[in-house]
Scaffold this motif. Structure first.
Motif, PDB file in Angstrom:
ATOM      1  N   ILE A 121       1.087 -21.553 -31.099  1.00 60.16           N
ATOM      2  CA  ILE A 121       1.114 -21.443 -29.645  1.00 60.16           C
ATOM      3  C   ILE A 121       2.254 -22.281 -29.050  1.00 60.16           C
ATOM      4  N   GLY A 122       3.062 -22.879 -29.928  1.00 58.81           N
ATOM      5  CA  GLY A 122       4.272 -23.556 -29.464  1.00 58.81           C
ATOM      6  C   GLY A 122       4.200 -25.048 -29.274  1.00 58.81           C
ATOM      7  N   SER A 123       3.064 -25.665 -29.575  1.00 61.32           N
ATOM      8  CA  SER A 123       2.928 -27.112 -29.384  1.00 61.32           C
ATOM      9  C   SER A 123       3.300 -27.871 -30.660  1.00 61.32           C
ATOM     10  N   ILE A 124       3.846 -29.070 -30.489  1.00 62.16           N
ATOM     11  CA  ILE A 124       4.185 -29.893 -31.651  1.00 62.16           C
ATOM     12  C   ILE A 124       3.044 -30.854 -31.950  1.00 62.16           C
ATOM     13  N   ASP A 125       2.898 -31.210 -33.206  1.00 62.29           N
ATOM     14  CA  ASP A 125       1.854 -32.137 -33.637  1.00 62.29           C
ATOM     15  C   ASP A 125       2.367 -33.561 -33.435  1.00 62.29           C
ATOM     16  N   LEU A 126       1.755 -34.290 -32.523  1.00 59.39           N
ATOM     17  CA  LEU A 126       2.222 -35.635 -32.195  1.00 59.39           C
ATOM     18  C   LEU A 126       1.996 -36.616 -33.340  1.00 59.39           C
ATOM     19  N   ASN A 127       0.997 -36.360 -34.165  1.00 59.40           N
ATOM     20  CA  ASN A 127       0.763 -37.213 -35.337  1.00 59.40           C
ATOM     21  C   ASN A 127       1.902 -37.060 -36.348  1.00 59.40           C
ATOM     22  N   ILE A 128       2.362 -35.829 -36.513  1.00 60.12           N
ATOM     23  CA  ILE A 128       3.489 -35.587 -37.421  1.00 60.12           C
ATOM     24  C   ILE A 128       4.757 -36.219 -36.851  1.00 60.12           C
ATOM     25  N   LEU A 129       4.925 -36.138 -35.541  1.00 62.69           N
ATOM     26  CA  LEU A 129       6.075 -36.785 -34.898  1.00 62.69           C
ATOM     27  C   LEU A 129       6.123 -38.266 -35.253  1.00 62.69           C
ATOM     28  N   GLU A 130       5.000 -38.935 -35.126  1.00 63.41           N
ATOM     29  CA  GLU A 130       4.960 -40.381 -35.433  1.00 63.41           C
ATOM     30  C   GLU A 130       5.286 -40.648 -36.898  1.00 63.41           C
ATOM     31  N   LYS A 131       4.815 -39.779 -37.778  1.00 65.06           N
ATOM     32  CA  LYS A 131       5.053 -39.962 -39.214  1.00 65.06           C
ATOM     33  C   LYS A 131       6.517 -39.758 -39.592  1.00 65.06           C
ATOM     34  N   LYS A 132       7.219 -38.937 -38.811  1.00 64.47           N
ATOM     35  CA  LYS A 132       8.618 -38.643 -39.109  1.00 64.47           C
ATOM     36  C   LYS A 132       9.559 -39.776 -38.675  1.00 64.47           C
ATOM     37  N   ILE A 133       9.078 -40.655 -37.834  1.00 61.69           N
ATOM     38  CA  ILE A 133       9.920 -41.753 -37.348  1.00 61.69           C
ATOM     39  C   ILE A 133      10.179 -42.755 -38.470  1.00 61.69           C
ATOM     40  N   MET A 191      11.854 -31.289 -25.168  1.00 57.93           N
ATOM     41  CA  MET A 191      11.829 -30.702 -23.831  1.00 57.93           C
ATOM     42  C   MET A 191      10.443 -30.842 -23.200  1.00 57.93           C
ATOM     43  N   HIS A 192      10.409 -30.862 -21.884  1.00 53.25           N
ATOM     44  CA  HIS A 192       9.125 -30.949 -21.188  1.00 53.25           C
ATOM     45  C   HIS A 192       8.408 -29.606 -21.216  1.00 53.25           C
ATOM     46  N   ILE A 193       9.081 -28.550 -20.723  1.00 56.96           N
ATOM     47  CA  ILE A 193       8.489 -27.217 -20.690  1.00 56.96           C
ATOM     48  C   ILE A 193       9.424 -26.233 -21.379  1.00 56.96           C
ATOM     49  N   ASN A 194       8.862 -25.469 -22.311  1.00 60.33           N
ATOM     50  CA  ASN A 194       9.690 -24.509 -23.035  1.00 60.33           C
ATOM     51  C   ASN A 194      10.115 -23.365 -22.131  1.00 60.33           C
ATOM     52  N   ASN A 195      11.376 -23.030 -22.183  1.00 61.36           N
ATOM     53  CA  ASN A 195      11.943 -22.041 -21.270  1.00 61.36           C
ATOM     54  C   ASN A 195      11.605 -20.590 -21.618  1.00 61.36           C
ATOM     55  N   GLU A 196      11.081 -20.348 -22.812  1.00 64.59           N
ATOM     56  CA  GLU A 196      10.743 -18.976 -23.196  1.00 64.59           C
ATOM     57  C   GLU A 196       9.255 -18.675 -23.120  1.00 64.59           C
ATOM     58  N   ILE A 197       8.408 -19.638 -23.503  1.00 60.81           N
ATOM     59  CA  ILE A 197       6.969 -19.369 -23.529  1.00 60.81           C
ATOM     60  C   ILE A 197       6.168 -20.286 -22.615  1.00 60.81           C
ATOM     61  N   ASN A 224      -2.748 -23.348 -21.265  1.00 58.75           N
ATOM     62  CA  ASN A 224      -2.044 -24.636 -21.370  1.00 58.75           C
ATOM     63  C   ASN A 224      -0.533 -24.439 -21.390  1.00 58.75           C
ATOM     64  N   SER A 225      -0.047 -23.806 -20.341  1.00 58.60           N
ATOM     65  CA  SER A 225       1.388 -23.557 -20.230  1.00 58.60           C
ATOM     66  C   SER A 225       1.776 -23.511 -18.760  1.00 58.60           C
ATOM     67  N   SER A 226       3.059 -23.469 -18.518  1.00 62.46           N
ATOM     68  CA  SER A 226       3.563 -23.415 -17.144  1.00 62.46           C
ATOM     69  C   SER A 226       3.124 -22.112 -16.479  1.00 62.46           C
ATOM     70  N   PRO A 227       2.647 -22.168 -15.227  1.00 65.70           N
ATOM     71  CA  PRO A 227       2.270 -20.943 -14.528  1.00 65.70           C
ATOM     72  C   PRO A 227       3.479 -20.076 -14.179  1.00 65.70           C
ATOM     73  N   TYR A 228       4.671 -20.638 -14.308  1.00 64.41           N
ATOM     74  CA  TYR A 228       5.893 -19.936 -13.917  1.00 64.41           C
ATOM     75  C   TYR A 228       6.410 -18.983 -14.992  1.00 64.41           C
ATOM     76  N   ILE A 229       5.834 -19.064 -16.203  1.00 71.41           N
ATOM     77  CA  ILE A 229       6.337 -18.266 -17.326  1.00 71.41           C
ATOM     78  C   ILE A 229       5.192 -17.630 -18.102  1.00 71.41           C
ATOM     79  N   ILE A 230       5.360 -16.361 -18.460  1.00 68.63           N
ATOM     80  CA  ILE A 230       4.452 -15.725 -19.403  1.00 68.63           C
ATOM     81  C   ILE A 230       5.284 -14.832 -20.325  1.00 68.63           C
TER      82      ILE A 230
END
Length: 386
Positions: free
Chosen positions: A131-143, A153-159, A298-304
């Protein structure tokens, strides 16, 4: 169908008439047309004062200091300046440093990172869910100790997927890592107070919130001990030496006015747009083989972003020529397949069946009604001819 309907607001927005009216005072001999770097005459002084007033207005809206606002020509330039400007300071040991980003970022981030990769910087790409979300736990592990920058990015421009930049900002603060955010699809649509969230660098442009094209901002947190930005463009030393070039006064004025209008109307507008998005989906979700790319709630109302199985998107858009929609981001629509949809795990066939609708200030219920009816008609027509 003779009526023209615009549903590609994520690509660009028309300039609001109130913005244009304000800008008109900054073009001619009877207006404030001077060069803001020319302090020796009243024309330049007036232009300089206008620019600084606009800078102050933008800073107040996003919760920053005036000196933290740097004007550029676009969000793409701001992104390049943020990433390259930081990394340049580590040129003596590129091979020992890394940047973390996600595979579904805008091309401006991905191509800039690819360029830095060629110079020896390691780029760590985060995968996302279906659904386009990143795993924040994996983000921390990659640091690692060699991570110097995270760009998400804050909001994805395509989805329209919304990333938890506040949480990521807290991680970066704890780890003493520079955090860059591409906020192109959120500034003017979402309230953002940089006093309450840890972001070091933030990029956006005016033409996404009814301002003129050709003007962007790079917010640089005033923390000289943590990092410094090296310029990409050298010349007269404008913008504190970070971005040389004569400032486009009329565009800066337009940007400030557009942002002010957008923020003043933000709650009412978001509520209205949310209803339009629901209206569209409720009206088309019974089309056989239709699916949503991303997460509707759980996405921007401006894009579908939707797909219709066995319907080639280019044929669909050709048939719906009076309705402006897109198959992907404007930066890749005429070149390559969508990397964002690919990151969701979609096959090439499903990607080529996908289209994006994006809504804005001038979208009406009647237009959505027309679009629903016409989409049903066109899908039946295409399937009849298959």
């Amino acid at each position: 169908m003779k009526k023209l309907i615009y549903l590609d607001y994520a690509s660009t927005t028309p300039v609001d008439k109130r913005v244009l009216k304000k800008m008109n005072d900054y073009f001619t001999i009877n207006g404030i047309f001077g060069n803001p770097s020319s302090y020796s005459n009243i024309f330049g002084i007036k232009a300089k004062n206008a620019v600084e007033k606009a800078r102050s207005d933008i800073a107040n809206i996003i919760g920053s200091k005036e000196e933290e606002i740097i004007f550029t020509a676009s969000a793409t330039e701001s992104i390049n300046l943020a990433i390259k400007g930081i990394i340049t300071n580590y040129s003596n040991n590129y091979d020992q440093k890394n940047i973390i980003t996600s595979i579904s970022e805008h091309k401006a981030v991905l191509e800039t990172c690819n360029y830095m990769k060629k110079l020896g910087i390691k780029i760590i790409y985060l995968k996302n869910s279906n659904i386009g979300s990143i795993d924040l736990n994996i983000l921390e592990k990659k640091i690692t100790n060699n991570t110097i920058l995270i760009s998400i990015m804050h909001i994805n421009n395509e989805i329209g997927t919304i990333n938890n930049i506040k949480y990521i900002g807290n991680i970066c603060k704890q780890k003493n890592i520079i955090f860059h955010v591409d906020a192109t699809q959120s500034i003017g649509k979402y309230k953002l107070n940089l006093k309450k969230i840890n972001i070091d660098l933030l990029s956006f442009s005016a033409h996404k919130f009814y301002g003129p094209k050709g003007i962007g901002v790079l917010y640089i947190r005033n923390n000289k001990k943590k990092f410094k930005i090296s310029p990409l463009i050298h010349g007269g030393g404008q913008e504190k030496g970070i971005r040389s070039g004569t400032l486009a006064v009329h565009q800066i004025i337009g940007m400030a006015k557009a942002l002010n209008i957008s923020v003043n109307e933000i709650d009412k507008e978001k509520k209205r747009i949310k209803k339009l998005k629901k209206q569209l989906w409720d009206g088309i979700k019974n089309i056989n083989g239709i699916y949503i790319n991303g997460d509707f709630k759980n996405s921007s109302p401006y894009i579908i972003n939707i797909g219709i199985k066995d319907i080639f998107n280019k044929i669909l858009m050709m048939e719906m020529k009076n309705i402006a929609i897109s198959s992907s981001s404007a930066c890749i629509s005429n070149t390559h397949t969508s990397h964002v949809l690919k990151s969701l795990g979609l096959t090439e066939k499903l990607i080529q069946s996908s289209i994006r609708f994006s809504f804005g200030r001038f979208t009406t219920k009647k237009e959505i009604y027309f679009t629903i009816k016409y989409l049903h008609f066109i899908v039946k027509k295409i399937r009849k001819n298959i």
